[in-house]
Design an enzyme around this catalytic site. Structure first.
Site, mmCIF file in Angstrom:
data_model
loop_
_atom_site.group_PDB
_atom_site.id
_atom_site.type_symbol
_atom_site.label_atom_id
_atom_site.label_comp_id
_atom_site.label_asym_id
_atom_site.label_seq_id
_atom_site.Cartn_x
_atom_site.Cartn_y
_atom_site.Cartn_z
ATOM 1 N N SER A 113 0.799 -1.231 0.000
ATOM 2 C CA SER A 113 0.000 0.000 0.000
ATOM 3 C C SER A 113 0.829 1.277 0.000
ATOM 4 O O SER A 113 0.292 2.362 -0.239
ATOM 5 C CB SER A 113 -0.957 0.010 1.197
ATOM 6 O OG SER A 113 -0.254 0.024 2.418
ATOM 7 N N LYS A 156 -6.764 4.358 8.374
ATOM 8 C CA LYS A 156 -5.547 5.130 8.088
ATOM 9 C C LYS A 156 -5.793 6.621 8.260
ATOM 10 O O LYS A 156 -4.933 7.356 8.778
ATOM 11 C CB LYS A 156 -5.065 4.821 6.670
ATOM 12 C CG LYS A 156 -4.535 3.400 6.496
ATOM 13 C CD LYS A 156 -4.208 3.085 5.046
ATOM 14 C CE LYS A 156 -3.686 1.660 4.907
ATOM 15 N NZ LYS A 156 -3.411 1.293 3.493
#
EC number: 3.4.21.53
Length: 629
Positions: A113, A156
């Site tokens: 990611s 996140k």
């Protein structure tokens, strides 16, 4: 019908078209470093850091170091992502191939990611731009230069808010509504606004780079449609007519077979006939490049069908001996391949046109040889299981796949010869005296292998986990449905053997590695795109049945198409008009308007074009020209 579908997935013949996305720059001479945030969506989320540095490599080659401060801290997927980031950054900027890239990670981390921000940060070092403070990013990097999806986006963003140092975060296109840990969709733009963080969707590395640095990368805003010009038009038109004539001859041979036998190949025949009709139509419209591609595909498939089902007809009328004779003569496909290698061995590269002709020939011939090796393994399995067959018909049914693979393999080498003859007659600038052919070959071989490692380490592992099976089982199941997967893993061992056959001192050995590099960079990239970035997999069949984001698919096609059009224009600006390039552009433009499988084929063609264009740019000496917006 199953056999035909599998054959169509082999890619048949690839025709590259060249040109970089923009005019690139050399890597900085001094060592440069940058620190970027790494976002984790596990648990309550976390923000850690990655230190990236670039420096000249004294050994004259690309090197990637993954540094960790815990034993086993950086997982296999993260290491593959680091390689991919370094390679994409190099390809998109034209940096010196002799460069050390170092990625230092903190703690225990894994996953792809951070690929997008690692790539953008690496490019900022190569281009001398500063990263803006307070900007974070999550999203993978694909070999096409687009930003792929990730999980845990709401978590996140919450972690960034808790951290307090960031006011903006970039996320992949199509993830505004992202699932939280309970599976509920969250509008992350609103979530960010509530926490004082601007959330911005980005679709490609150019958009991400602009947001992260405030500087622009060359990114085509409009597409100028390329056309084949004289004298390439006349030679391509003649080559297309030859392919159509051969198709008609193979079609006539096929139509002499019994109606029963023809019925088994009806799907393949209909597709080949449609492609031939399309080729004639494109020829009438003056789109000779696209016409050539369609004509080659139609002729190759028609020849394979005719040869395969004539053998089947003989078996049903004369008995099993006819099949055994054909299977025992399978190595003629290998002879055809090595005879072609010997022919290429006598070719001397002096210009960019020579290089494109030779690299294309090697790349497509390697694909043919990989297919032959795959067929050879299936034939061996038939002999091993000989006692289990109850009838001639059962043996024949199992033999149809390897038979048609053999026929396609031979037809593909012959198609490669035709393409080689077209490309070698073109005019082009001389190779740059400073071009390091061996270093270029090594880089692009590594680029292809890097894509395969990302696919196996990330995509296959993810699919296996979701399906509840081992990686090996998932790989075998998917390879049975998509021959490209099997060919990709088979090809890595072939290039070294073929280079050994050519000889270490043979100057064409490096071009053979480039041929392997651009074809497998494209194939492996598409496997990532298809099965990891955007495809929806049917777990019962291990086939792609849809996409997770139509917007992402369209963006990838548009970004790639514009990139290719600009690439062809850049090559032309440096004195080289690629006839094959225009042909591939026209063919891909048709494919992108087709069904889902054809759209992924278009992406693969675009990616292969980009890879070969960078090869030609380095060989021509303009890969390190002044970066132009």
């Amino acid at each position: 019908m199953t056999v035909f579908a599998t054959v169509m997935l082999t890619g048949c013949i690839q025709l590259p078209f060249g040109g970089p996305k923009g005019t690139p720059v050399p890597v900085v001479e001094q060592k440069s470093e940058v620190t970027i945030p790494a976002l984790s969506g596990a648990g309550e989320g976390a923000v850690s850091s990655i230190d990236i540095s670039v420096a000249p490599n004294t050994e004259g080659a690309l090197a990637v170091e993954v540094s960790e401060n815990e034993v086993g801290g950086a997982g296999r997927t993260l290491q593959a992502s680091a390689w991919n980031s370094a390679i994409v950054a190099t390809l998109f900027t034209g940096a010196d191939l002799a460069t050390d890239y170092r990625f230092a990670f903190d703690g225990y981390v894994d996953g792809p990611s951070a690929g997008g921000i690692m790539t953008a940060a690496t490019m900022s070092l190569l281009l001398g731009d500063e990263l803006l403070p307070g900007v974070a990013m999550t999203g993978t990097i694909t070999p096409t230069g687009t930003i792929g999806p990730v999980g845990g986006v709401p978590t996140k963003i919450s972690a960034l808010a808790e951290n307090g140092e960031y006011t903006k975060v970039l996320i992949p296109l199509g993830l505004r509504n992202a699932p939280d840990q309970d599976g509920a969709l969250v509008d992350v733009v609103k979530l960010g606004a509530e926490n004082g963080i601007e959330v911005v969707e980005v679709g490609d590395i150019a958009e991400a780079y602009s947001q992260l640095t405030g500087e622009s990368l060359p990114s085509p805003s409009s597409v100028t449609i390329p056309r084949v010009s004289e004298p390439g038009y006349s030679s391509t038109e003649a080559a297309t007519n030859r392919q159509i004539t051969e198709f008609e001859r193979n079609e006539s041979d096929f139509l002499t077979l019994s109606e029963e036998i023809r019925s088994f190949a009806s799907g393949g025949y209909e597709s080949a006939a449609v492609d031939a009709a399309t080729a004639r139509d494109l020829l009438a419209q003056g789109l000779v490049g696209g016409a050539l591609m369609k004509a080659i595909g139609a002729n190759m498939l028609m020849k394979a069908l005719s040869g395969t089902y004539r053998t089947a007809d003989d078996v049903l009328t004369r008995g099993l001996d006819s099949l055994l004779i054909r299977l025992e003569s399978a190595d003629q496909a290998s002879d055809v391949f090595f005879n072609f290698l010997d022919q290429l061995d006598r070719y001397e590269v002096e210009t960019i046109a020579d290089a494109e002709a030779l690299i294309t020939a090697y790349g497509n011939a390697f694909d043919a040889y990989s297919l032959y090796r795959y067929a050879e393994a299936e034939i061996a399995a038939i002999y091993e299981n000989a006692d289990s067959y109850a009838s001639t018909e059962e043996v024949l049914m199992d033999a149809l796949s390897p038979l048609i693979y053999l026929e396609v393999s031979i037809a593909q080498v012959e198609a490669s010869e035709s393409v080689f003859e077209i490309a070698r007659d073109a005019d082009g600038p001389a190779l740059a005296p400073e071009a390091d052919v061996e270093a270029i070959a090594e880089f692009f071989r590594k680029a292809a292998d890097s894509n395969l490692e990302v696919f196996n380490a990330d995509v296959i592992a993810m699919i296996a986990e979701d399906a509840g099976v081992s990686d090996a089982v998932a790989l075998d199941a998917m390879g049975a449905n998509d021959l490209n997967i099997a060919l990709a893993n088979n090809a890595t061992g072939l290039v070294h053997g073929i280079q050994a056959y050519l000889g270490e001192e043979n100057p064409n050995s490096a071009y053979a590695a480039m041929g392997y590099g651009w074809t497998n960079y494209a194939r492996n990239s598409n496997l990532i795109e298809k099965y990891g970035t955007n495809g929806i997999l049917d777990w019962t069949t291990f086939t792609v049945v849809g996409v997770t984001s139509d917007a992402r698919l369209v963006h990838t096609l548009d970004f790639s198409r514009g990139q290719v059009a600009q690439a062809i224009d850049v090559l032309a600006g440096n004195g080289y008009a690629s006839v094959l390039g225009v042909g591939s552009f026209e063919s891909a433009s048709l494919a992108r308007e087709g069904d889902l499988e054809e759209k992924f084929t278009a992406i693969q063609d675009y990616t292969g074009t980009f890879a070969l264009s960078r090869v030609l740019a380095y060989l021509g000496g303009f890969a390190q020209a002044e970066y132009a917006e």
